[in-house]
Design an enzyme around this catalytic site. Structure first.
Site, PDB file in Angstrom:
ATOM      1  N   MET A 118       0.694  -1.341   0.220  1.00 56.76           N
ATOM      2  CA  MET A 118      -0.223   0.588  -0.076  1.00 56.76           C
ATOM      3  C   MET A 118       0.764   1.463   0.026  1.00 56.76           C
ATOM      4  O   MET A 118       2.309   1.331   0.441  1.00 56.76           O
ATOM      5  CB  MET A 118      -1.342   0.127   1.041  1.00 56.76           C
ATOM      6  CG  MET A 118      -1.530  -0.853   1.118  1.00 56.76           C
ATOM      7  SD  MET A 118      -3.173  -1.199   2.852  1.00 56.76           S
ATOM      8  CE  MET A 118      -4.041   0.466   2.239  1.00 56.76           C
TER       9      MET A 118
ATOM     10  N   GLY B 172       2.164   3.585  -4.732  1.00 56.74           N
ATOM     11  CA  GLY B 172       1.221   4.438  -5.606  1.00 56.74           C
ATOM     12  C   GLY B 172       1.499   4.039  -6.915  1.00 56.74           C
ATOM     13  O   GLY B 172       0.995   4.676  -8.148  1.00 56.74           O
TER      14      GLY B 172
ATOM     15  N   GLU C 103      -6.601  -2.397  -7.628  1.00 58.52           N
ATOM     16  CA  GLU C 103      -7.182  -3.576  -6.734  1.00 58.52           C
ATOM     17  C   GLU C 103      -7.621  -4.837  -7.766  1.00 58.52           C
ATOM     18  O   GLU C 103      -8.374  -5.767  -6.819  1.00 58.52           O
ATOM     19  CB  GLU C 103      -8.533  -2.649  -6.186  1.00 58.52           C
ATOM     20  CG  GLU C 103      -7.698  -1.564  -5.681  1.00 58.52           C
ATOM     21  CD  GLU C 103      -6.845  -1.676  -4.354  1.00 58.52           C
ATOM     22  OE1 GLU C 103      -6.211  -2.749  -4.201  1.00 58.52           O
ATOM     23  OE2 GLU C 103      -7.386  -0.242  -3.920  1.00 58.52           O
TER      24      GLU C 103
ATOM     25  N   CYS D 295       9.638  -1.262   5.681  1.00 57.78           N
ATOM     26  CA  CYS D 295      10.655  -2.269   5.286  1.00 57.78           C
ATOM     27  C   CYS D 295      10.494  -3.383   5.791  1.00 57.78           C
ATOM     28  O   CYS D 295      10.219  -3.524   6.960  1.00 57.78           O
ATOM     29  CB  CYS D 295      11.794  -1.124   5.178  1.00 57.78           C
ATOM     30  SG  CYS D 295      12.694  -0.893   6.873  1.00 57.78           S
TER      31      CYS D 295
HETATM   32 ZN   LIG Z   1      12.217   0.306   8.077  1.00 60.64          ZN
END
Ligand SMILES: [Zn+2]
Length: 200
Positions: free
Chosen positions: A17, A20, A89, A183
């Site tokens: 999510m 972009g 989506e 991340c």
């Molecule tokens: Zn991170």
């Protein structure tokens, strides 16, 4: 003599999510609109109404779309003249979409879809691995990790202010939930320990 190249392929725009994906889908659609291509844009709806809808990105770019419930509904809105089929989506449709898009690409249609590659547990999202495997072109976008600023490839689910638990259901009644881009290192799901933990 070489054969004339044929049209028709699948492009998938994927990632977590906030990466972009819809923005990129709209960018490609806009270019094809300038080129006067015959395009039909679809969006899955969770409720049971068929309606004219819109695909809107976080940046408020938008285009008209057809809301569909089942993948098979695509056939109600396209014809021989349709050159491009776009879906935002796509992960929310049913698995039949994989074979349908494969068929349409083989029939000369340019198929462009955007969708999540993994869920909040960082497990492959439903049929998306199959779609990624048969696509000619895959664009994996990254967001920005809200914790450390590194490129984010995962979607973090937050329930009542805490990282979601592995066994939390996809839909939680009565809890406040939100999503963040993170991340690998900042993503948390409280998963079960793995057998190879501590090997390196
Ligand atoms: Zn991170």
């Amino acid at each position: 003599m070489m054969l004339k190249q044929k049209e028709g392929w699948i492009e998938v725009i994927t990632g977590p999510m906030f990466a972009g994906k819809t923005e990129e889908l709209l960018r490609r659609i806009k270019r094809l609109e300038y080129a006067k291509k015959n395009i039909v844009v679809f969006k899955p709806v969770i409720d049971n109404r068929y309606a004219e809808g819109e695909v809107v990105s976080h940046n408020k770019n938008r285009t008209k779309s057809v809301n569909i419930i089942k993948a098979n509904d695509i056939f109600k809105y396209i014809s021989k003249e349709t050159e491009v089929i776009a879906i935002d989506e796509v992960q929310f449709l049913d698995e039949a979409v994989v074979k349908i898009l494969d068929y349409l690409a083989s029939r000369g249609k340019r198929v462009i879809v955007s969708g999540l590659d993994s869920d909040f547990r960082v497990e492959p999202f439903s049929f998306m691995p199959k779609l990624l495997a048969i696509a000619e072109f895959v664009t994996k976008l990254t967001a920005v990790c809200v914790v450390c600023g590194a490129p984010a490839t995962k979607t973090q689910r937050i329930v009542d202010g805490k990282p979601a638990k592995y066994l939390d259901p996809i839909v939680l009644i009565g809890a406040s939930e939100s999503y963040e881009a993170r991340c690998r290192h900042c993503h948390k799901v409280y998963r079960k320990p793995q057998n190879y933990k501590g090997i390196i």
